[in-house]
Scaffold this active site. Structure first.
Site, PDB file in Angstrom:
ATOM      1  N   ASP D  16       4.161  13.739  -1.754  1.00  0.00           N
ATOM      2  CA  ASP D  16       2.946  13.530  -1.083  1.00  0.00           C
ATOM      3  C   ASP D  16       2.947  13.094   0.244  1.00  0.00           C
ATOM      4  OD1 ASP D  16       2.115  14.162  -3.852  1.00  0.00           O
ATOM      5  OD2 ASP D  16       0.532  12.426  -3.820  1.00  0.00           O
ATOM      6  N   ARG D  96      -0.647  -4.476  -0.776  1.00  0.00           N
ATOM      7  CA  ARG D  96      -1.039  -3.955   0.115  1.00  0.00           C
ATOM      8  C   ARG D  96      -1.064  -4.642   1.360  1.00  0.00           C
ATOM      9  NH1 ARG D  96       0.791   0.140  -2.321  1.00  0.00           N
ATOM     10  NH2 ARG D  96      -0.536   1.186  -3.926  1.00  0.00           N
ATOM     11  N   ASP D 125      -6.831   1.230  -2.910  1.00  0.00           N
ATOM     12  CA  ASP D 125      -5.853   1.082  -1.881  1.00  0.00           C
ATOM     13  C   ASP D 125      -6.153   1.571  -0.588  1.00  0.00           C
ATOM     14  OD1 ASP D 125      -4.262  -0.033  -3.737  1.00  0.00           O
ATOM     15  OD2 ASP D 125      -3.215   1.783  -4.380  1.00  0.00           O
ATOM     16  N   SER D 179      -0.502   8.583 -12.781  1.00  0.00           N
ATOM     17  CA  SER D 179      -0.508   7.855 -11.438  1.00  0.00           C
ATOM     18  C   SER D 179       0.150   6.699 -11.560  1.00  0.00           C
ATOM     19  CB  SER D 179      -1.964   7.819 -10.743  1.00  0.00           C
ATOM     20  OG  SER D 179      -1.796   7.486  -9.363  1.00  0.00           O
TER      21      SER D 179
END
Lengths: 405, 405, 405, 405
Positions: D16, D96, D125, D179
């Protein structure tokens, strides 16, 4: 009666604490150290020395604590916009932890094993004095004569004075019928006709402020400057914390500002009527909110607002010297480094009106807030996504038939 | 442009929403239903009918919502002593959910698939209108022309009117430079010179109240009676909710009461200056706290105070129609059945002064609170144990050397 | 010694409360009414009758309160996902208000003017019993013999029994060295080697559950159904509240579930070690959170979470019968009408594992949540505006040089 | 398409983000800087270099951030006993802000004017990355390709790779249908069969832990030492923060510890199913509460508990870099200097059992807590006054006829 050898007494020099001093000497057969503090109550403290000497006291402490009081107690509390039960600015509450601290410091210096105070068994002050004392010196003994003795009337007190040769000062004029307490932050009134909450206070009760009716017909404008959340200057002139309090008390009091008349909930469980004059505090609370309004982040401000009632409760209940108050203080203080700038105020017949605020740390962004063309500072189309996602959970629920009406 | 067939428009009858009506007809090629509400803004709503008809509107709703607004929105909010960021009484915020509700009800009645409003993309009102609409009708489309079109100046709007034969009413006198909103609870001012927070508002901006300086030299006394936390009578005369608001607005406004001038934090992220006149609300907030002060349990009162900032934030942000607001309302309402009684107030040049409160549900117990002999109602010796156990954790920590200074 | 004529005693039939009954008769010279409750502690209560009769008691109450306890106390508490200090499920705390209520009801029925209990002066239970009693019957006298008498050792108690012909039952086997309390929700252990928090409990202390090691090697699956936030069925079979507790205690206990070993903070000020077995409660807490996870709105859930610690503290401290607990209960209960559905659980050697949840009231919307194509259910572009406006205040601050690192 | 000249991309080296790199080069015609971090996800990060080079990237950052992540993000968060919605240990959320910080630092070093990430428009996210970026560099541009492009299926991505000569690595074995995200604190699973909350996860989904069934039959005992609220040693051996996480992940994972399976509420508005393995975190949360249980003051602990849900929400929603998070952190950290000592744990088939805690800073006072004779450390008679005054408000209300049943 006990093994107490030396006791530090919070001593005002007045009748009650003079009787207590003698009573401690007699009943506990112990040495008494007196501690008298100038917290800005507006009365000379030095005369307490001669009175203490007359009682045979050898260790006499008379301290001017005004700057420490304003700087380390009043100002930190005001950083939180603190107000108890929506109305009370905690004038008495915030003075108690400082007195506790000094009582304990003096106990440590003089080798005393106990402290004593003149607060009654019905009020909050006994709790505040004693929680502070225990927190700072866990093994200390606390003597609260009003909870112990049977001198529970004026007559018995006077008889005790006669019996023990305690000189009773004749005050000029009529004695106030109210129970009062005063310091840089406020003066309080309780008792007498106030014990019926339907009674309006008599106009001659108030000592620090004129009534709005009697205040000048012309407003007073002034500018207060803040640094790190604390007031540091009036009209551009830097002043010490206590001086700021004293000046504002005068100016605001002269404009009829700061009277409060409430029924409050005591920590010991009952409701009580209290009237307060807090001129400087009333001005500072308004001004501090105003300077925060342009310098503080929204979410920090809201979090402060949500923590404030707890913080106020802690101070009211006597938990200044506690880990939880320190926790909240750390959170509050974390936000204040950006609370800098000037607030312009108009004082007029009881009103404190903010008429301007500015700051180098201002987050007010005219370019964004303007109703005029903002030259792209804010994209109105962003609002659609903002609303849509904030509404998503509500829409999902509504689709399931949830009724919010 | 879309598959929208019919849209309900919040229509004031003024220039902006008239343009919007036309624009919707033109751009969306859809039928427009107008909805005009009397929320106590002080202007006739009936003239909106002719204007709507002139635009070719066939379904015209003109509702007098004043009683519903006061009873089901303002009063429930005041039960919580609600105030946003310490200053703002939420006059605009609390009207929006009612408008959303009616827009959706009318959409359901008329088979409309969309609603439209005249709020801009920078403000809170768009959020409030749309969150409410989505919560009550999850599939509704929302059209916010100010976020879509390019008529972003007065000139373009006027040109659009010319082009589309929209009649522009010439107001007598100078047009106000401020963006304003009004209802039973308040009138607001934003924009123009207020966009600099250092500017004092000009005295002729204020419409609903005289200045304290211009207020009468004699105070006005009045008594407000509460039942289940809501005001029900003035000076002993029962009145409807809207009537109470209207009367208090007049009386308080005439005494210079209710002006607020603040910088507030909008939900969409910027700070904005707002000036408000909230005469009745200012009186009611003070009075409600006063009646609660004698009737509400201490811990219920403190819990209410701690929940209030969240509750205020929810209303400000537009979440009236939400599960979390209903949760808080349930908690608040649970406490109000005992909030009954009378509050006597003195209104004088901007001041709202509580001078008495009484209630059959009063928890104020003179027998306990008194400084005089209480005949055993309260045992002062209980205080020692109370303090000792509350201090125990602090003493244990101090013994371990924890420093709380 | 007092003017007490009749006292209702919380009577277990054991040694301590038998001594108390006699002591009350002797010291207070008053009539004693005994009250013995079956709260699911797992011991017969009927034998208390003969023991009471042997003490000459004339008014003997023996009540099966299991259903009321589960339905009106345990279940409402679990609606809030209540847990004290992150670990304790409040098994003892939640039983006390029911006992207080019955003591007062019986006092009213029998014309008693006092109640008595066997809780010590160091624990929380005295507080819980007495706060409840005072809240429900403000004029009641409370006698707490352990705070009054000098029978403060096993030996003195036995000597008292001898002296007063109180029959002491010889239990078979070794007497437990622990202080224990049990009801439908839990069994607790305190004292003995637990008084050192570094000691691991001995394996034979635990009575209601096997250790995880001893639990079966095969898991047990079961499904709990909820209605209005309360469990109503196991594996599809509707059962009464008490039956649900009893069955889950058995099943979960057999799978080694529900042991807790903590140091907790008592309301009276000290830390105390407690071990608890709460098999059914541990399962229900997990299951209730799981059913809420799909049925409850996010903000309602978060508000519940933020109120829970206060709610837990109130119950722990003994304020079940208080306005503030009722306030919180109203908020909590407001949310539960949609908390309906099934939770599938796997119980295995101490673990409670949620393996499925479903509900007709589910807000889980697969169409939106999916990683696959959502056919327009959610417009990803909305996220940009959402983030941009949420970031606006942070960006404004950063532009002013505020450092968040 | 824009005036962006250089963008820093959070680059994993996977398919990705490789497509994103190419797409940025192509669509934005800008230079791309890649940033790849080792946060303990368990995969080599160095291979990302060659892949970036293959894409023509000139500025490649590959950082080992494991120690910083554990020390400055995970541990501070655990000081608050942080848990979101009662179950989720925030493994993804807490990583994050560190990535945002490095993206911005690298943007500043390389003179980039934008950042880009590979998070979708439906998840949390994107919010966390972008709020952090905006807070630290207010003028930064953010590119979120998943919200912009139309490569919204596996097939289109693969076609894009073909077209642009992006090398697609063939993983051995079956590709996981989930995922996933991983770092020192956890590994997460979303999507596929988990999208139905009634489905139990398949046993081969879990990668970091064995199931309780497969865990060893003998327990593992270990002792964790804390200093200032952070873990510093295992079994007496001091270790770095990241090492502690890594070791505990192994030990706890091998004992079947740390699996969580929940439905959570995303900040963007929908409910989502997530499964997580958090072995070290699960152990540390339990251990931290245990060491606090003997060292932390009660009221500080309760205040922490009441603030925790808000703190967790802030981290979950992406507000690590915010004034309000810093406020709460200041409050939390203020309490931790005394949180020192050892916790002994037993790990067994999914269970984390505290079996002992000790500390030089312990507030557990055996002399007071004991059921045995306490030699006067605690005066049981104090309890009467404590209860009486705490009950006073309840009694006053009851006397007025208030019904609390």
């Amino acid at each position: 009666m006990s093994d107490i050898k030396k006791v530090v007494l919070a001593y005002s020099g007045g009748l009650d604490t003079s009787v207590i001093a003698k009573w401690l000497q007699t009943e506990y057969n112990c040495e008494v150290v007196t501690f008298t503090a100038d917290l800005g109550q507006g009365e000379e403290v030095e005369p307490a020395r001669a009175k203490a000497e007359a009682l045979g006291i050898k260790e006499i402490y008379i301290d001017d604590l005004r700057e420490e009081f304003a700087r380390d107690f009043v100002f930190p509390m005001f950083r939180a916009n603190t107000i108890y039960e929506g109305e009370y600015l905690l004038g008495t509450s915030i003075a108690r932890p400082l007195i506790s601290k000094r009582l304990i410091e003096i106990a440590n210096e003089t080798g005393a094993d106990a402290i004593a105070h003149g607060a009654t068994g019905k009020g909050n002050d006994q709790v505040r004095f004693e929680l502070g004392a225990y927190a700072l010196k866990p093994g200390v003994k606390v003597i609260a004569p009003w909870r112990e003795w049977d001198l529970n009337s004026r007559e018995k007190l006077m008889a005790y004075c006669d019996e023990h040769n305690i000189q009773v000062e004749k005050k000029k004029g009529k004695k106030s019928p109210y129970s009062m307490d005063a310091n840089l932050l406020h003066i309080s009134y309780e008792g007498d006709i106030l014990e019926d909450p339907w009674n309006e206070p008599e106009s001659d009760m108030w000592l620090w402020s004129v009534s709005p009716e009697e205040a000048p017909n012309d407003p007073t404008y002034l500018t207060i400057s803040f640094k790190n959340g604390d007031p540091v200057a009036i009209d551009g002139v830097e002043k010490s914390p206590a001086t700021i309090m004293e000046e504002l008390n005068k100016t605001a009091g002269a404009n009829g500002i700061g009277r409060v008349d409430i029924v409050e909930n005591r920590y010991v469980g009952m409701k009580a009527r209290g009237c307060y004059e807090t001129p400087a505090g009333t001005v500072l609370l308004k001004a501090h909110r105003a300077i925060e309004s342009i310098t503080l982040d929204r979410e920090a401000a809201h979090l402060k607002d949500s923590l404030m009632p707890k913080y106020a409760e802690l101070i009211y209940n006597g938990y200044w010297w506690s880990p939880e108050r320190k926790m909240l203080q750390a959170a509050i203080d974390e936000t204040q480094s950006v609370v800098n700038g000037d607030v312009k105020l108009k004082l007029y017949k009881g009103n404190v009106i903010v008429v301007g605020r500015k700051s180098d740390d201002s987050l007010f962004d005219e370019a964004i807030a303007t109703f005029e063309d903002d030259a792209g500072a804010y994209d109105q189309k962003d609002a659609e996504g903002f609303i849509k996602l904030n509404a998503l959970r509500l829409r999902t629920a509504a689709k399931k038939g949830r009724d919010l009406l």
